[in-house]
Design an enzyme around this catalytic site. Structure first.
Site, short mmCIF file in Angstrom:
data_model
loop_
_atom_site.label_atom_id
_atom_site.label_comp_id
_atom_site.label_asym_id
_atom_site.label_seq_id
_atom_site.Cartn_x
_atom_site.Cartn_y
_atom_site.Cartn_z
CB THR A 1 19.71 -25.97 30.93
OG1 THR A 1 19.50 -25.88 32.34
CG2 THR A 1 20.51 -27.21 30.63
CB THR A 2 18.36 -23.89 26.12
OG1 THR A 2 17.31 -24.77 26.53
CG2 THR A 2 18.45 -23.86 24.61
NE ARG B 1 -2.42 -14.22 26.08
CZ ARG B 1 -1.99 -12.97 26.06
NH1 ARG B 1 -1.38 -12.50 25.03
NH2 ARG B 1 -2.12 -12.16 27.06
CG ASP C 1 8.85 -33.34 25.05
OD1 ASP C 1 8.21 -34.01 24.22
OD2 ASP C 1 9.30 -33.81 26.10
CG HIS D 1 9.84 -28.01 26.45
ND1 HIS D 1 8.68 -28.12 25.74
CD2 HIS D 1 9.64 -26.97 27.31
CE1 HIS D 1 7.82 -27.21 26.14
NE2 HIS D 1 8.39 -26.49 27.09
CG HIS E 1 7.43 -24.39 32.86
ND1 HIS E 1 7.96 -25.65 32.79
CD2 HIS E 1 7.95 -23.71 31.83
CE1 HIS E 1 8.77 -25.73 31.75
NE2 HIS E 1 8.78 -24.57 31.14
CB SER F 1 15.89 -22.36 34.49
OG SER F 1 15.10 -23.47 34.16
N GLY F 2 13.74 -21.61 32.14
CA GLY F 2 12.35 -21.35 31.77
C GLY F 2 11.38 -21.37 32.95
CG ASP G 1 9.47 -20.21 29.64
OD1 ASP G 1 10.43 -20.37 28.88
OD2 ASP G 1 8.86 -21.15 30.19
CG ASP H 1 5.32 -20.04 33.39
OD1 ASP H 1 4.43 -19.25 33.77
OD2 ASP H 1 6.05 -20.69 34.17
#
Length: 143
Positions: A40-41, A101, A85, A12, A92, A59-60, A65, A95
């Site tokens: 971005t990560t 899960r 975070d 995050h 989201h 991006s997530g 994700d 997601d």
């Protein structure tokens, strides 16, 4: 992607610096794996550790994700490092919960913070993957 074991790196916004620092500290160990990361990560890690083999996904919130979730369901990932975070609201969030899960359903080693990530990266389960590319089956709890 090759037969090299694959790890996913996600963070995050408030945890991206921690993820980059984690990658810097462990770049020698991480170099034994192919890495996938959300947008971005992945870019931040590539800038800090250009020698790592990183495939950047979306991006997530824009589908990254779900891309990682599909890789978990398809048996393509051997570990998930997701620095979350817990103090900021996430639009989201559904997601993120779905991704976690899936990691639980498929018995995927998962670290949600740097302390656990350090332990997981040193684990025998991941160390053994460096020489084999097999993925544990759902429900196989032996390491």
């Amino acid at each position: 992607m090759s037969a090299t074991p694959i790890l996913a790196l996600v963070a995050h916004d408030a945890k991206k610096d921690a993820m980059v620092e984690f990658a810097r500290r462990h770049k020698d160990k991480l170099s034994a794996f192919d890495l996938v990361a959300t947008g971005t990560t992945g870019g931040r890690i590539q800038d800090a550790c250009p020698d790592l083999n990183i495939t950047r996904l979306k991006s997530g919130p824009l589908g990254g994700d779900q891309q990682i979730g599909a890789m978990i369901a398809d048996g393509k990932l051997q570990g998930l490092f997701f620095f979350v975070d817990p103090l900021s609201p996430m639009p989201h969030d559904v997601d993120v919960k779905a991704l976690m899960r899936l990691a639980v359903v498929y018995d995927m080693p998962m670290a949600l913070n740097p302390a656990t990530a350090d332990i997981l990266l040193r684990s025998a389960r991941l160390a053994g993957l460096k020489t084999t590319s097999t993925t544990p089956e759902v429900g196989n709890y032996s390491s």
